[in-house]
Design a protein around this motif. Structure first.
Motif, short mmCIF file in Angstrom:
data_model
loop_
_atom_site.label_atom_id
_atom_site.label_comp_id
_atom_site.label_asym_id
_atom_site.label_seq_id
_atom_site.Cartn_x
_atom_site.Cartn_y
_atom_site.Cartn_z
N GLU A 66 -4.92 37.49 -18.63
CA GLU A 66 -4.73 38.74 -18.12
C GLU A 66 -6.16 39.52 -18.47
O GLU A 66 -6.50 40.49 -17.74
N LEU A 67 -6.84 39.44 -19.32
CA LEU A 67 -8.30 39.81 -19.62
C LEU A 67 -9.13 39.72 -18.78
O LEU A 67 -9.55 40.63 -18.32
N GLU A 68 -9.26 38.34 -18.24
CA GLU A 68 -10.08 37.93 -17.08
C GLU A 68 -9.87 39.07 -15.61
O GLU A 68 -10.71 39.59 -15.07
N GLU A 69 -8.31 39.17 -15.37
CA GLU A 69 -7.76 39.68 -14.40
C GLU A 69 -8.36 41.18 -14.53
O GLU A 69 -8.87 41.83 -13.65
N LYS A 70 -7.93 41.67 -15.78
CA LYS A 70 -8.22 43.31 -15.97
C LYS A 70 -9.88 43.34 -15.62
O LYS A 70 -10.35 44.43 -15.11
N THR A 71 -10.71 42.48 -16.40
CA THR A 71 -12.04 42.58 -16.18
C THR A 71 -12.67 42.64 -14.50
O THR A 71 -13.31 43.58 -14.19
N ARG A 72 -12.25 41.65 -13.94
CA ARG A 72 -12.17 41.63 -12.65
C ARG A 72 -11.88 42.62 -11.91
O ARG A 72 -12.35 43.39 -10.95
N LEU A 73 -10.83 43.28 -12.12
CA LEU A 73 -10.45 44.57 -11.38
C LEU A 73 -11.17 45.71 -11.60
O LEU A 73 -11.41 46.63 -11.17
N ILE A 74 -11.56 45.83 -13.00
CA ILE A 74 -12.31 46.75 -13.43
C ILE A 74 -13.60 46.95 -12.84
O ILE A 74 -14.49 47.96 -12.42
N VAL A 77 -13.13 48.13 -9.26
CA VAL A 77 -12.90 49.62 -9.17
C VAL A 77 -14.36 50.15 -9.37
O VAL A 77 -14.69 51.07 -8.57
N LEU A 78 -15.22 49.63 -10.41
CA LEU A 78 -16.52 50.40 -10.53
C LEU A 78 -17.37 50.13 -9.31
O LEU A 78 -18.13 51.02 -8.76
N GLU A 79 -17.30 48.97 -8.56
CA GLU A 79 -18.20 48.77 -7.44
C GLU A 79 -17.57 49.65 -6.21
O GLU A 79 -18.45 50.33 -5.48
N LEU A 80 -16.31 49.62 -5.99
CA LEU A 80 -15.77 50.74 -5.11
C LEU A 80 -15.97 52.28 -5.41
O LEU A 80 -16.33 53.03 -4.38
N GLN A 81 -16.12 52.54 -6.64
CA GLN A 81 -16.80 53.92 -6.97
C GLN A 81 -18.01 53.96 -6.60
O GLN A 81 -18.32 55.43 -6.14
N HIS A 82 -19.00 53.09 -6.85
CA HIS A 82 -20.31 53.31 -6.48
C HIS A 82 -20.35 53.58 -4.90
O HIS A 82 -21.07 54.26 -4.39
N THR A 83 -19.62 52.64 -4.22
CA THR A 83 -19.50 52.79 -2.65
C THR A 83 -19.33 54.04 -2.16
O THR A 83 -19.84 54.57 -1.20
#
Length: 132
Positions: A66-74, A77-83
């Motif tokens: 779950e932690l790895e999945e949350k980290t991947r999703l975060i 999201v950050l990459e999409l925000q920068h884009t």
């Protein structure tokens, strides 16, 4: 959320290959002979930490996934925000350039109109007055 087609619900951990045992490990069967209540108690007490450790390992593995999945999703999201920020800046720049070009086109259009009105080539001729 409901599932389509009446499919059985699958837990998050099962969807990632982590399966819970169908039946948890049973406690040792009670002693039929009453030799010593300490012996039964000590056997159960010795198995309990092992079972708890196994359960904790399963929970830790599930939490890690779950932690790895949350980290991947975060990170996604950050990459999409920068884009999105980059695209927004690009849209602003294009809007600004568009306004500049519109202004330049108006100036050039006015200049061309002034040249045409000043030139005799583009003057309207009155053909009726010349024939008379």
């Amino acid at each position: 959320m409901g599932r389509k087609g009446g499919a059985a619900a699958v837990s998050w951990s099962e969807s990632r290959g982590l399966r819970r045992p169908a039946h948890p490990a049973p406690f040792p069967a009670p002693q039929t002979q009453d030799h010593s209540s300490n012996r039964v108690h000590s056997r159960a007490a010795s198995l309990l930490p092992k079972m708890m450790n196994a359960d904790m390992d399963a929970v830790d593995a599930e939490n890690q996934v779950e932690l790895e999945e949350k980290t991947r999703l975060i990170n996604q999201v950050l990459e999409l925000q920068h884009t999105l920020e980059d695209l927004s800046a690009r849209v602003d720049a294009v809007k600004e350039e568009n306004l500049k070009l519109k202004s330049e086109n108006q100036v050039l259009g006015q200049y061309i109109e002034n040249l045409m009105s000043a030139s005799s080539v583009f003057q309207t001729t009155d053909t009726k007055s010349k024939r008379k």
